[in-house]
Scaffold this active site. Structure first.
Site, mmCIF file in Angstrom:
data_model
loop_
_atom_site.group_PDB
_atom_site.id
_atom_site.type_symbol
_atom_site.label_atom_id
_atom_site.label_comp_id
_atom_site.label_asym_id
_atom_site.label_seq_id
_atom_site.Cartn_x
_atom_site.Cartn_y
_atom_site.Cartn_z
ATOM 1 N N LYS A 30 -3.464 -1.927 2.343
ATOM 2 C CA LYS A 30 -3.273 -2.979 1.328
ATOM 3 C C LYS A 30 -2.122 -3.823 1.938
ATOM 4 O O LYS A 30 -1.158 -3.125 2.480
ATOM 5 C CB LYS A 30 -3.009 -2.422 -0.039
ATOM 6 C CG LYS A 30 -2.968 -3.385 -1.221
ATOM 7 C CD LYS A 30 -2.746 -2.686 -2.344
ATOM 8 C CE LYS A 30 -2.517 -3.827 -3.593
ATOM 9 N NZ LYS A 30 -1.989 -2.859 -5.049
ATOM 10 N N SER B 299 -5.226 -4.265 -8.616
ATOM 11 C CA SER B 299 -4.966 -5.181 -7.593
ATOM 12 C C SER B 299 -5.587 -4.825 -6.158
ATOM 13 O O SER B 299 -5.490 -5.395 -5.363
ATOM 14 C CB SER B 299 -3.572 -5.486 -7.703
ATOM 15 O OG SER B 299 -2.760 -4.103 -7.162
ATOM 16 N N SER C 227 -4.017 0.294 -10.461
ATOM 17 C CA SER C 227 -4.594 -0.466 -9.160
ATOM 18 C C SER C 227 -5.013 0.018 -8.079
ATOM 19 O O SER C 227 -5.920 -0.758 -7.367
ATOM 20 C CB SER C 227 -3.435 -1.342 -8.649
ATOM 21 O OG SER C 227 -2.951 -2.328 -9.619
#
Lengths: 487, 59
Positions: free
Chosen positions: A82, A157, A181
């Site tokens: 990420k 996210s 997330s």
């Protein structure tokens, strides 16, 4: 090299072939890079693809293995990271315009440990701006699409990581989870998504401002529970560079995988998880509970007296801890934030310091109530999300219709998609999401299994037993076959 | 609250429009409502968690 079904394969299977020198890490990396080239324009899962370094690292891995220096099950395995975990020499944006050109000079501990284990990093994945939302509709880097239905969001996210694993654009990914997330997008994309016990995995190298420091966790995306346990073994453990990391010994998290779950107790939390759940999700969870029961587990209903305070505790904790990091950028580059996020951050500055302290007091009570519950339980079972993946349009509109009811996606406090994940950020308990069925529209539904502090092995034991009995993993998105051909 | 937002607007140079100020006030009021039950609790004797201390659960 023997042919492999890139969509069906797992780290467990691939690593056996790599170790036996029947599969070349170079060829494997090339296969994944080809697939990224074909599918990423459709999915927008990656914001940066590190093609050159991935090929170079794969060559090193191949050379080492051919000389008998096999490092372990992640050697030669393609991963993504990420974009709020710092990576040496690779742009790290945190989904923000502020950091659009930032190239860190060091790796996050987790990235360092993956590299040490021989993993091949294919690139950085898209995310919600500053990890402050659950859709991965990003105003600067575009929207990531859900591999099961391109009109839908992947969640967030860490939406890029979930989409990348679900669409087989890597075999594992690392995300962050401050309110769900990792588990929310895992649920929406039908992958496994774990956040371990708070402190189990070092957070050194997380971009400040992308999660509260006391409720944020690094997490893992994988295709199977067994893969997840394998990855955790290599990234867990105390790190002197993260003062909040734990000295608790790192176990062999795979040790109980495959053992019978007969006699273990799973808890169903009365009340809290029944509201706002779509009928199809509720049915899938009830069926999952029946399956666990059929495997010999005992169902226990329990309650947490101060459960209703969790949204307030989480809101205060994460918003206050987060905004402190972003204040300098808010002052120097206010125009480089999306306006909705800027509004939210200004609102965070209005939260009184006394509320923060009160929240930490309430948090202690809630943690103690869960610890007491675990005296009589082995795991807790909940839906991961109350709904399946909403459409991009619904997210922009701000509400979804659930069984004829109009429900806001982002009310004050926690968002709808993180209602069931947030309690385990507040308490720091380990929690995994795995697929427990599909809606009538063919969208994955997530089951969340939560353990006591540092009881990841038990979480894996139960989750693996469920996974193997239910076998939802045989169903895969059509994305590789229809949209752009199979790599 | 409005005064505080206007002060921040000037200090930080946000260039907020009147409509934006209204949106922030509304959101802040919603948050205030969410926090009310928490703020009304008598927790003075409870030590706040400032690090999520983890210990193995004894069975």
């Amino acid at each position: 090299m023997r042919p492999i079904d890139i969509e069906a394969t797992t780290i467990g299977e691939i690593s056996r072939h790599i170790r036996a020198k029947k599969l070349s890490p170079v060829e494997l990396t090339n296969l994944f890079l080809q697939r990224i080239k074909k599918l990423n324009p459709v999915l927008n899962a990656y914001v940066t693809v590190t093609e050159e370094s991935a090929r170079a690292d794969a060559k090193v891995a191949e050379r080492e293995i051919s000389r008998g220096r096999y490092r372990g099950p992640l050697h030669g395995i393609p991963f993504s990271i990420k974009d709020n975990l710092v990576t040496e020499g690779v742009r790290t944006t945190a989904g923000s315009k502020v950091l659009a050109e930032w190239v860190p000079d060091h790796d996050a501990t987790v990235v360092e440990r993956l590299k040490k284990a021989g993993a091949i990093i294919l690139g950085k994945t898209n995310m919600h701006e500053w990890a402050s939302g659950g859709t991965t509709i990003n105003p600067f880097y575009g929207t990531t699409h859900n591999p099961w239905d391109l009109q839908r969001v992947p969640g967030g996210s860490s939406g890029g990581s979930a989409a990348a694993v679900a669409a087989s654009l890597c075999l594992g990914s690392i995300g962050t989870d401050n309110a769900g997330s990792v588990r929310n997008p895992a649920s929406f994309c039908g992958t496994v998504g774990l956040k371990a016990t708070y402190g189990r995995v070092s957070r050194f190298g997380d971009v400040p401002g992308t999660g509260g420091f006391s409720s944020d966790h690094f997490g893992i995306f994988s295709k199977s529970i067994s893969d997840c346990a394998t990855i955790l073994k290599d990234i867990a453990g105390y790190d002197a560079r993260d003062p909040l990391s734990s000295e608790h010994p790192v176990a062999n998290f795979s040790r109980d995988i495959g053992k019978s779950v007969k006699g273990l107790k799973f808890g169903i939390l009365r009340g809290y998880f029944e509201e706002k759940v779509a009928a199809e999700v509720k049915t899938a969870i009830e069926e999952a509970a029946r399956l666990l029961h059929s495997l010999g587990m005992k169902k226990v209903e329990f309650s947490i007296p101060h459960m209703d305070l969790i949204p307030a505790v989480q809101t205060v904790t994460s918003r206050v801890e987060n905004v402190v990091h972003l204040m300098p950028y808010m002052k120097s580059r206010p125009n480089d934030f999306s306006r909705p996020l800027l509004h939210r951050l200004i609102g965070s500055l209005m939260i009184p310091a006394s509320s923060y302290v009160t929240a930490q007091r309430a948090r202690r009570i809630i943690c103690e109530e869960f610890e007491k519950a675990f005296d009589k339980l082995d795991v807790i079972v909940t839906p991961t999300t109350p709904i399946t993946a909403p459409t991009i349009e619904e997210c922009k509109r701000g509400f979804v219709e659930i069984d004829g009811r109009k429900i806001a996606l982002q009310p004050a406090g926690v968002s709808l998609g993180t209602t069931f994940t947030v309690p385990f950020n507040v308490t720091g308990l380990p929690a995994v999401s795995l697929c427990c069925g599909f809606s009538s529209l063919g969208l994955p539904i997530g089951l969340q299994i939560v353990g006591g502090n540092f009881e990841e092995s038990k979480v894996f034991q139960v989750a693996h037993a469920y996974e193997q009995a239910a076998r939802w993993f045989v169903k895969r998105p059509d994305i590789g076959r229809n949209e752009a051909g199979s790599a | 609250m409005e005064e505080q937002i206007r002060k921040l607007n000037a200090e930080y140079g946000f260039n907020l429009s009147e409509d934006e100020i209204k949106v922030i006030i509304q959101q802040a009021e919603e948050t205030e409502r969410l926090l009310r039950p928490l703020n009304e609790m008598d927790l003075i004797d409870v030590m706040p968690i400032l690090k999520v201390e983890k210990k193995k659960v004894k069975k």
